[in-house]
Design a protein around this motif. Structure first.
Motif, PDB file in Angstrom:
ATOM      1  N   TYR A  31       0.973  -1.584   0.162  1.00 31.87           N
ATOM      2  CA  TYR A  31      -0.235  -0.222   0.075  1.00 31.87           C
ATOM      3  C   TYR A  31       0.857   1.671  -0.170  1.00 31.87           C
ATOM      4  CZ  TYR A  31      -3.613  -3.252   0.960  1.00 31.87           C
ATOM      5  OH  TYR A  31      -5.040  -3.574   1.203  1.00 31.87           O
ATOM      6  N   TYR A  33       0.430   5.836  -0.728  1.00 34.26           N
ATOM      7  CA  TYR A  33      -0.046   6.715  -1.502  1.00 34.26           C
ATOM      8  C   TYR A  33       0.317   8.171  -1.249  1.00 34.26           C
ATOM      9  CZ  TYR A  33      -2.614   3.435   2.468  1.00 34.26           C
ATOM     10  OH  TYR A  33      -2.757   2.417   2.922  1.00 34.26           O
ATOM     11  N   LEU A  45      -6.161  13.109   1.262  1.00 33.54           N
ATOM     12  CA  LEU A  45      -5.126  12.447  -0.308  1.00 33.54           C
ATOM     13  C   LEU A  45      -5.495  12.546  -1.892  1.00 33.54           C
ATOM     14  CD1 LEU A  45      -4.556   8.996  -0.338  1.00 33.54           C
ATOM     15  CD2 LEU A  45      -7.068   8.258  -0.304  1.00 33.54           C
ATOM     16  N   TYR A  48      -3.693   6.309  -4.040  1.00 40.15           N
ATOM     17  CA  TYR A  48      -3.657   5.540  -3.478  1.00 40.15           C
ATOM     18  C   TYR A  48      -3.427   3.977  -3.985  1.00 40.15           C
ATOM     19  CZ  TYR A  48      -8.147   3.358  -2.408  1.00 40.15           C
ATOM     20  OH  TYR A  48      -8.601   2.899  -2.189  1.00 40.15           O
ATOM     21  N   THR A  98      -2.755  -2.830   6.325  1.00 41.61           N
ATOM     22  CA  THR A  98      -4.575  -1.554   5.758  1.00 41.61           C
ATOM     23  C   THR A  98      -4.818  -1.016   7.987  1.00 41.61           C
ATOM     24  OG1 THR A  98      -6.222  -3.466   5.579  1.00 41.61           O
ATOM     25  CG2 THR A  98      -5.160  -2.428   3.717  1.00 41.61           C
ATOM     26  N   THR A  99      -3.488  -0.890   8.446  1.00 50.08           N
ATOM     27  CA  THR A  99      -4.014  -0.575  10.184  1.00 50.08           C
ATOM     28  C   THR A  99      -3.912   0.700  10.457  1.00 50.08           C
ATOM     29  OG1 THR A  99      -1.632  -0.554   9.968  1.00 50.08           O
ATOM     30  CG2 THR A  99      -2.535  -2.985  10.918  1.00 50.08           C
ATOM     31  N   GLY A 100      -3.542   1.350   9.487  1.00 47.19           N
ATOM     32  CA  GLY A 100      -3.229   2.795   9.326  1.00 47.19           C
ATOM     33  C   GLY A 100      -2.269   3.537   9.823  1.00 47.19           C
ATOM     34  N   GLU A 101      -1.288   2.711  10.123  1.00 50.16           N
ATOM     35  CA  GLU A 101       0.160   3.033  10.611  1.00 50.16           C
ATOM     36  C   GLU A 101       0.607   3.305   9.898  1.00 50.16           C
ATOM     37  OE1 GLU A 101      -0.077   0.401  14.211  1.00 50.16           O
ATOM     38  OE2 GLU A 101       1.931   0.733  13.256  1.00 50.16           O
ATOM     39  N   LEU A 102       1.390   4.588   9.215  1.00 47.71           N
ATOM     40  CA  LEU A 102       1.997   5.119   7.422  1.00 47.71           C
ATOM     41  C   LEU A 102       3.547   5.656   8.245  1.00 47.71           C
ATOM     42  CD1 LEU A 102      -0.780   6.551   5.847  1.00 47.71           C
ATOM     43  CD2 LEU A 102      -0.455   4.456   5.855  1.00 47.71           C
ATOM     44  N   PHE A 104       5.873   8.373   6.521  1.00 51.36           N
ATOM     45  CA  PHE A 104       5.723   9.228   5.091  1.00 51.36           C
ATOM     46  C   PHE A 104       7.056   9.248   4.837  1.00 51.36           C
ATOM     47  CE2 PHE A 104       1.325  11.135   5.732  1.00 51.36           C
ATOM     48  CZ  PHE A 104       0.822  10.101   6.436  1.00 51.36           C
TER      49      PHE A 104
ATOM     50  N   PHE B  34      -5.939   7.679  14.978  1.00 47.85           N
ATOM     51  CA  PHE B  34      -4.590   7.907  15.432  1.00 47.85           C
ATOM     52  C   PHE B  34      -3.532   9.747  15.714  1.00 47.85           C
ATOM     53  CE2 PHE B  34      -3.524   3.928  13.490  1.00 47.85           C
ATOM     54  CZ  PHE B  34      -5.237   3.899  13.412  1.00 47.85           C
ATOM     55  N   TYR B  36      -0.355  12.115  14.513  1.00 50.79           N
ATOM     56  CA  TYR B  36       0.367  11.500  13.959  1.00 50.79           C
ATOM     57  C   TYR B  36       1.114  13.055  14.239  1.00 50.79           C
ATOM     58  CZ  TYR B  36      -0.261   7.411  11.427  1.00 50.79           C
ATOM     59  OH  TYR B  36      -0.380   6.705  10.563  1.00 50.79           O
ATOM     60  N   LEU B  90      -8.996   6.137  10.354  1.00 56.67           N
ATOM     61  CA  LEU B  90      -9.044   5.421   9.555  1.00 56.67           C
ATOM     62  C   LEU B  90     -10.402   4.889   8.933  1.00 56.67           C
ATOM     63  CD1 LEU B  90      -7.147   2.903   8.370  1.00 56.67           C
ATOM     64  CD2 LEU B  90      -8.211   1.204  10.153  1.00 56.67           C
ATOM     65  N   GLY B  97      -6.729   1.068   4.014  1.00 54.49           N
ATOM     66  CA  GLY B  97      -5.324   1.850   5.191  1.00 54.49           C
ATOM     67  C   GLY B  97      -5.335   3.549   4.320  1.00 54.49           C
TER      68      GLY B  97
END
Lengths: 113, 111
Positions: A31, A33, A45, A48, A98-102, A104, B34, B36, B90, B97
């Motif tokens: 994944y 983005y 966004l 992606y 796809t947990t949302g922990e990105l 960058f 989250f 950030y 999310l 994701g």
């Protein structure tokens, strides 16, 4: 840093010219983005990707296209740059599905005159 | 609609004072939220997520479903906490994701 780099880091261009930003990862994460960062709007966004040749639109996709011909590279193209596309562009990868922990990239600052 | 709102553009406090950065969300279902952070000249990085219930760098955030909030708190601010903070949700529209970010709050901690 999860091995993610963006290029160019800074670019100044003129209205109407095409621009391509590159996001490169050194690992095989599925994944990827592209976000743009603007004051008062936060990060939004653009597009992606969930695999090679698999891409989809995000919230602000008009005027942008993307390509992912190999796992490690995700390209963002401004087909005909406009002043409203002056922004800082961030690429991100997800290393945990796809947990949302990105993670960058460092960002690409684009100025369209 | 899925949305994240951070009502404060700038929060300025003195060192040692308590800090609360506000985040409200709109989401039907069980949200995953989250925080950030982006320090000067550094990448945006994950600070914490509500599922892990951790305290990172002295910061905590509690999900309040009744008030649809996920405020970030720290009892005693330090100068090195000065940064831009983003709350993110999310997206539940598909298993991709994708994150929906708030507008961001700049935290300025004065000596």
């Amino acid at each position: 840093d999860a091995g993610i780099t963006q290029s160019p880091r800074h670019k100044v261009t003129e209205t109407g010219t095409p621009v391509t930003l590159r996001c490169h990862q050194t690992e095989n994460h599925r994944y990827m983005y592209w976000y743009r960062q603007d004051p008062g709007h936060g990060l939004r966004l653009i597009h992606y990707s969930y695999g090679v040749k698999d891409t989809d639109k995000g919230e602000v996709s008009d005027g942008y296209s993307v390509s992912r011909s190999k796992t490690e590279d995700f390209l963002l193209t401004l087909e005909s740059a406009t002043s409203s596309q002056t922004s800082v562009y961030f690429c991100a990868i997800s290393v945990t599905g796809t947990t949302g922990e990105l993670f960058f990239g460092e960002g690409s600052r684009l100025t369209v005159l | 609609a899925q949305r994240v709102t951070q009502p404060e553009k700038l929060l300025s406090v003195f060192k040692g004072a308590p800090v609360e950065l506000k985040c409200n969300y709109s989401y039907s279902g069980s949200p995953e939220l989250f925080w950030y952070v982006q320090y000067s000249r550094q990448r945006l990085q994950l600070l914490l997520r509500h599922i892990s219930r951790e305290s990172i760098k002295g910061f905590t955030a509690d999900l309040n479903k009744g008030e649809t909030s996920f405020h970030l708190k720290k009892p005693f601010a330090q100068e090195e906490d000065s940064a831009m903070y983003y709350c993110a949700l999310l997206s539940g529209s598909s298993n991709t994701g994708k994150l929906i970010f708030g507008q961001g709050t700049t935290l300025q901690v004065k000596p």
